[in-house]
Design an enzyme around this catalytic site. Structure first.
Site, PDB file in Angstrom:
ATOM      1  N   GLN A  49       0.921  -0.851  -0.301  1.00  0.00           N
ATOM      2  CA  GLN A  49       0.141   0.126   0.405  1.00  0.00           C
ATOM      3  C   GLN A  49       1.022   1.327   0.148  1.00  0.00           C
ATOM      4  OE1 GLN A  49      -1.170   0.661   4.288  1.00  0.00           O
ATOM      5  NE2 GLN A  49      -1.702  -1.351   3.390  1.00  0.00           N
ATOM      6  N   HIS A 109       0.293   6.393   1.025  1.00  0.00           N
ATOM      7  CA  HIS A 109      -1.384   6.478   1.145  1.00  0.00           C
ATOM      8  C   HIS A 109      -0.753   8.504   0.681  1.00  0.00           C
ATOM      9  CE1 HIS A 109      -1.890   4.150   4.616  1.00  0.00           C
ATOM     10  NE2 HIS A 109      -0.466   3.548   4.501  1.00  0.00           N
ATOM     11  N   GLU A 164       2.725   6.866   8.569  1.00  0.00           N
ATOM     12  CA  GLU A 164       2.539   6.431   9.856  1.00  0.00           C
ATOM     13  C   GLU A 164       3.930   6.322  10.651  1.00  0.00           C
ATOM     14  OE1 GLU A 164      -0.395   3.386   8.046  1.00  0.00           O
ATOM     15  OE2 GLU A 164       1.601   2.992   8.194  1.00  0.00           O
ATOM     16  N   HIS A 196       4.537   0.355   1.001  1.00  0.00           N
ATOM     17  CA  HIS A 196       5.186  -0.476   2.334  1.00  0.00           C
ATOM     18  C   HIS A 196       3.861  -1.974   2.533  1.00  0.00           C
ATOM     19  CE1 HIS A 196       2.433   2.660   3.529  1.00  0.00           C
ATOM     20  NE2 HIS A 196       2.048   1.605   4.705  1.00  0.00           N
ATOM     21  N   ARG A 210      -4.041   0.431  -2.627  1.00  0.00           N
ATOM     22  CA  ARG A 210      -3.441  -0.895  -2.490  1.00  0.00           C
ATOM     23  C   ARG A 210      -2.654  -1.211  -4.304  1.00  0.00           C
ATOM     24  NH1 ARG A 210      -7.373  -1.105   0.547  1.00  0.00           N
ATOM     25  NH2 ARG A 210      -6.955  -1.101   3.577  1.00  0.00           N
TER      26      ARG A 210
END
Ligand SMILES: [Zn+2]
Length: 387
Positions: free
Chosen positions: A84, A86, A121, A249, A268
């Site tokens: 995935q 972001h 994240e 990642h 994804r």
């Protein structure tokens, strides 16, 4: 007004989750072997935490804090997650509006943008943890491609067109070609995996596992290529890694705590049965090499350093009897992931341990943390939006 509140997060059951780790943390039985994948502590609409007052009432966390700028989680990865990426803050805002204009329902399985926020994240390993993180640097990548016969056809593609051409080729090639390139290799490594002959340091281990988990019949998941193109990272307990917008990642195995901006925007690229939108994925990937930066908690304040201001995470490893005193400036979430810690805030005292590991700590409090045993404590803090 209470100074500290026992906090109850929301358990998320996803296929890839483990059966014991989170259930044990909450002292819950799991007789039906449900996959306890994530435990959310925050104010995200898809998982609002609850707090208990001393008067015995239960309130949604948001009522006390407004919307938090972060979402704090515990993850138990039994089987690998999707590859995935972001979006950045700017593109998340644009794309969220675009999907709104197209009247795509927020809960539609093919909806890409669940909110208008970015999702950087930071994760801290609680066990040995394996993940894929960013494209390998050119030297390593050339070596990988040259050393695996079924990947050698990618070398000239990389030399000519770089990361983007390489990734586009493997993501866009017809399904029969994926099989043509990978079938023989997978047939060789599968029995080795099943007989325990592959080590986790070897991408073949994860490729074989992905083959068993995600490929059906003749269709081989093209995400398997990515296992050889990205950095395979092994973190030890206490080590952390930060994932910014655009860094591809995938979590492969292990337990961690994770803090992120309050968002659920995920694009994804395989190793999943969920929705894949290749165009959107390609738009947001940063086609550049990444050298994984492994982070440790700073001595003193316990913080992990990141370039974003949406959240802060600190880790404290206490020996038995150790104390720590501080003034709380903003609301924060405390999480005890080992041992037992007594928290005194204002005139209140509560204990954090297995069964009740988390609490909301309000601002403006004189706080004393005392470790009743050897203990591991995290503190998650954000920037506070007005209500
Ligand atoms: Zn992610």
């Amino acid at each position: 007004m209470d100074a500290i509140f026992p906090l109850q997060g929301v358990t998320k059951y996803y296929d890839w989750g483990g059966y014991q780790f989170i259930a044990k943390m909450l002292l819950q039985d799991n007789p039906d072997q449900k996959p306890f994948a994530e435990y959310w502590m925050g104010t995200h609409p898809q998982g609002m935490a609850q707090v208990k007052t001393t008067a015995g009432e239960q309130w949604p966390l948001e009522k006390l804090t407004g919307q938090l700028s972060f979402l704090f989680k515990v993850l138990d990865v039994r089987s690998m997650l999707s590859i995935q990426v972001h979006p950045s803050k700017k593109s998340a805002l644009l794309e969220f509006e675009r999907e709104n204009h197209l009247n795509i329902p927020l809960d539609a399985p093919f909806r890409n943008y669940k909110d208008a926020n970015h999702k950087p994240e930071l994760m801290v390993a609680l066990s040995p943890f394996w993940l894929l993180h960013g494209f390998q640097d050119p030297v390593l990548l050339r070596k990988t491609l040259a050393s695996k016969k079924p990947l050698q056809f990618l070398l000239p593609v990389f030399e000519q067109g770089g990361y983007e051409a390489l990734y586009r080729l493997v993501m866009e090639m017809p399904q029969e070609q994926v099989a043509h390139h990978l079938r023989e290799h997978l047939d060789t490594i599968l029995p080795m995996y099943q007989q325990g002959q592959l080590r986790k340091e070897d991408p073949d281990f994860w490729a074989a596992r992905a083959m068993l988990d995600f490929s059906q019949g003749e269709a081989i998941d093209r995400g398997i290529f990515s296992i050889y193109l990205f950095n395979l990272v092994h973190l030890l307990p206490g080590e952390a890694i930060f994932q910014d917008a655009g860094v591809p990642h995938a979590y492969l195995e292990g337990q961690n705590v994770e803090i992120m901006a309050n968002s659920d925007n995920v694009l994804r690229g395989g190793l999943t049965n969920k929705h894949i939108d290749l165009g959107e994925l390609m738009k947001h990937i940063r086609f550049e090499p990444v050298t994984p930066q492994i982070l440790n908690a700073q001595s003193g304040d316990g913080n992990f350093e990141t370039p974003v201001d949406d959240f802060k995470l600190a880790q404290f490893s206490f020996s038995k009897g150790e104390k720590r005193t501080f003034q709380s400036v903003t609301p924060s979430i405390l999480l005890c992931m080992g041992g037992s810690v007594e928290v005194v805030a204002g005139s209140q005292t509560i204990g954090l341990k297995q069964g009740q590991p988390a609490a909301l700590l309000m601002q403006g409090q004189e706080v004393i943390l005392s470790a009743l045993t050897e203990a591991l404590l995290f503190q998650a803090t954000g920037t506070i939006h007005s209500r």
